[in-house]
Motif scaffolding. Structure first.
Motif, mmCIF file in Angstrom:
data_model
loop_
_atom_site.group_PDB
_atom_site.id
_atom_site.type_symbol
_atom_site.label_atom_id
_atom_site.label_comp_id
_atom_site.label_asym_id
_atom_site.label_seq_id
_atom_site.Cartn_x
_atom_site.Cartn_y
_atom_site.Cartn_z
ATOM 1 N N SER A 156 -1.191 7.967 -10.525
ATOM 2 C CA SER A 156 -2.157 8.180 -11.617
ATOM 3 C C SER A 156 -3.494 8.575 -10.996
ATOM 4 N N ALA A 157 -4.278 9.346 -11.734
ATOM 5 C CA ALA A 157 -5.560 9.821 -11.194
ATOM 6 C C ALA A 157 -6.520 10.162 -12.318
ATOM 7 N N GLY A 158 -7.799 9.910 -12.068
ATOM 8 C CA GLY A 158 -8.843 10.272 -13.024
ATOM 9 C C GLY A 158 -8.948 11.784 -13.141
ATOM 10 N N VAL A 159 -9.230 12.249 -14.353
ATOM 11 C CA VAL A 159 -9.290 13.702 -14.555
ATOM 12 C C VAL A 159 -10.391 14.333 -13.702
ATOM 13 N N ARG A 160 -11.438 13.545 -13.358
ATOM 14 C CA ARG A 160 -12.533 14.109 -12.558
ATOM 15 C C ARG A 160 -12.087 14.459 -11.142
ATOM 16 N N MET A 161 -10.923 13.934 -10.725
ATOM 17 C CA MET A 161 -10.427 14.206 -9.368
ATOM 18 C C MET A 161 -9.465 15.391 -9.331
ATOM 19 N N VAL B 33 -6.989 12.225 -4.846
ATOM 20 C CA VAL B 33 -6.913 11.145 -5.835
ATOM 21 C C VAL B 33 -7.269 9.782 -5.230
ATOM 22 N N ARG B 34 -8.402 9.741 -4.543
ATOM 23 C CA ARG B 34 -8.874 8.473 -3.962
ATOM 24 C C ARG B 34 -9.610 7.660 -5.014
ATOM 25 N N LEU C 177 0.831 -1.202 0.000
ATOM 26 C CA LEU C 177 0.000 0.000 0.000
ATOM 27 C C LEU C 177 0.867 1.255 0.000
ATOM 28 N N ILE C 178 0.677 2.076 -1.036
ATOM 29 C CA ILE C 178 1.273 3.422 -1.028
ATOM 30 C C ILE C 178 0.166 4.354 -0.557
ATOM 31 N N SER C 179 0.363 4.990 0.594
ATOM 32 C CA SER C 179 -0.670 5.864 1.158
ATOM 33 C C SER C 179 -0.716 7.199 0.416
ATOM 34 N N GLY C 180 -1.675 8.012 0.816
ATOM 35 C CA GLY C 180 -1.707 9.387 0.327
ATOM 36 C C GLY C 180 -2.739 9.636 -0.743
ATOM 37 N N TRP C 181 -3.710 10.510 -0.429
ATOM 38 C CA TRP C 181 -4.767 10.844 -1.391
ATOM 39 C C TRP C 181 -4.674 12.286 -1.870
ATOM 40 N N ASP C 182 -3.744 13.065 -1.304
ATOM 41 C CA ASP C 182 -3.632 14.481 -1.688
ATOM 42 C C ASP C 182 -2.376 14.702 -2.508
#
Ligand SMILES: NC(=O)c1ccc[n+]([C@@H]2O[C@H](COP(=O)([O-])OP(=O)(O)OC[C@H]3O[C@@H](n4cnc5c(N)ncnc54)[C@H](OP(=O)(O)O)[C@@H]3O)[C@@H](O)[C@H]2O)c1
Length: 320
Positions: free
Chosen positions: A117-122, A102-103, A72-77
């Motif tokens: 990587s992250a969805g553009v909606r985020m 980026v959750r 697990l790589i943490s971090g959503w910001d």
């Protein structure tokens, strides 16, 4: 990338856990670069915000409700630069400076890494007036405050009580409510009272006698209350608010039994422009991030210990 007929997956540096654990179990490791799905971009991480949920999730406290995959790589910001654009993700281009919460649907490839990587909606364009560290501190806490404020419908002229006004969520809550024209009474310990005044709130100490101290400032009670800490915040808020549907809590769903709102911040709420609005507020000089501590990625464990102390003023941020 293909080399000698074999698919070679490039690796990235990241801070990860092999299984549920504590800050002591975090390791700086090489892991495969995250995949970039349709509708996603790959971001070169400049800074990653630290939130209490990072270490709570890693400790297994959310196991009953959240899918977590290891390592697990943490971090959503995140705040960073678009490195690659996935299929049909033309909203952003290589080189764009972005920030986001980026959750994904499960936790695994988070922002405590060189790339995420992250969805553009985020994502939204990074506010130009904030540094990388300040921008990385905004998304999760800023959106939590924003979505809570929307749920209780704060407008100009309202008096609002914000619990834990000096913390990550609270410090954004104060600034957003003030920008909307509300009067804010914020709870914090004495050492943070000047900070609250600077943000535009009237400070009150939490603990025994809180209700009386709020009544002293607002004899008629308050129009809305935001529980950003738990403990007795809900119990104190309910008698002070004229309508219970103007109370929101981010820490307990008990609030629903009383007619209020339980908020769990969404990266892709109905209001997809929220991150862009927060960026606009920042660029208009109405919202900033007080960065309490900046630490290098390799010191993520220390960042978690500081966060768990419950004394953060504003945000803790990791730089990559
Ligand atoms: N549901 C959601 O979507 C959601 C989203 C974000 C966060 N959360 C949760 O909400 C909580 C707050 O998050 P955060 O990121 O704002 O945390 P944080 O930044 O770590 O909060 C630290 C702040 O809390 C203050 N504080 C501690 N005890 C307090 C009390 N009894 N009354 C008032 N203030 C108090 C401290 O002020 P002093 O130093 O002055 O005591 C400090 O400034 C955490 O439990 C987090 O997990 C939930």
């Amino acid at each position: 990338m293909r080399r000698n007929g074999l698919v070679v997956v490039s690796t990235i540096k990241a801070v990860a856990l092999e299984k549920y654990g504590s800050p002591d179990d975090l390791r700086l490791v090489d892991l495969p670069e995250p995949k970039v799905a349709p509708g996603e971009v790959l971001i070169r991480v400049k800074a990653a915000g630290v939130n209490p949920v990072d270490w709570k999730l890693a400790a297994g406290y959310l196991d009953a409700i959240m899918e977590v995959r290891f390592p697990l790589i943490s971090g959503w910001d995140v705040a960073g630069v678009v490195e690659r654009v996935g299929p049909d993700a033309g909203e952003f281009a290589v080189g764009d400076e972005v920030y986001g919460y980026v959750r994904k649907d499960w936790a695994q490839n988070g922002a405590y890494a060189e790339f995420v990587s992250a969805g553009v909606r985020m994502l939204a364009k990074k506010p130009a007036s904030l540094s990388w560290e300040q921008a990385a501190g905004v998304p999760l806490a800023g959106l939590t405050a924003y979505q809570s404020i929307k749920r209780v419908g704060i407008t100009a002229g309202d008096t609002v009580l914000i619990h834990a006004a000096a913390g990550g969520v609270g410090s954004f809550g104060v600034q957003i409510a003030v920008a909307l024209g509300a009067r804010v009474i914020g709870t914090a310990s004495e050492r943070n009272h000047d900070f609250l005044r600077y943000l535009g709130a009237e400070p009150v100490a939490y603990g025994d006698g809180l209700t009386e101290r709020v009544r002293h400032l607002a004899p008629e009670g308050v129009d809305a209350a935001l529980d950003f800490i738990g403990g007795d915040a809900l119990e104190v808020s309910l008698p002070l608010v004229r309508q219970s549907d103007r109370v929101a809590s981010i820490t307990t769903d008990e609030v629903v039994e009383h007619g209020g709102h339980y908020v769990w911040v969404r990266p892709d709420s109905a209001d997809l422009t929220a991150l862009a609005e927060l960026a606009e507020l920042a660029d208009a000089g109405k919202l900033t991030t007080h960065v309490d501590r900046t630490l290098p990625l390799a010191e993520a464990a220390e960042a978690w210990r500081l966060s768990a102390s419950g004394k953060t003023r504003g945000k803790i941020v990791l730089t990559i």
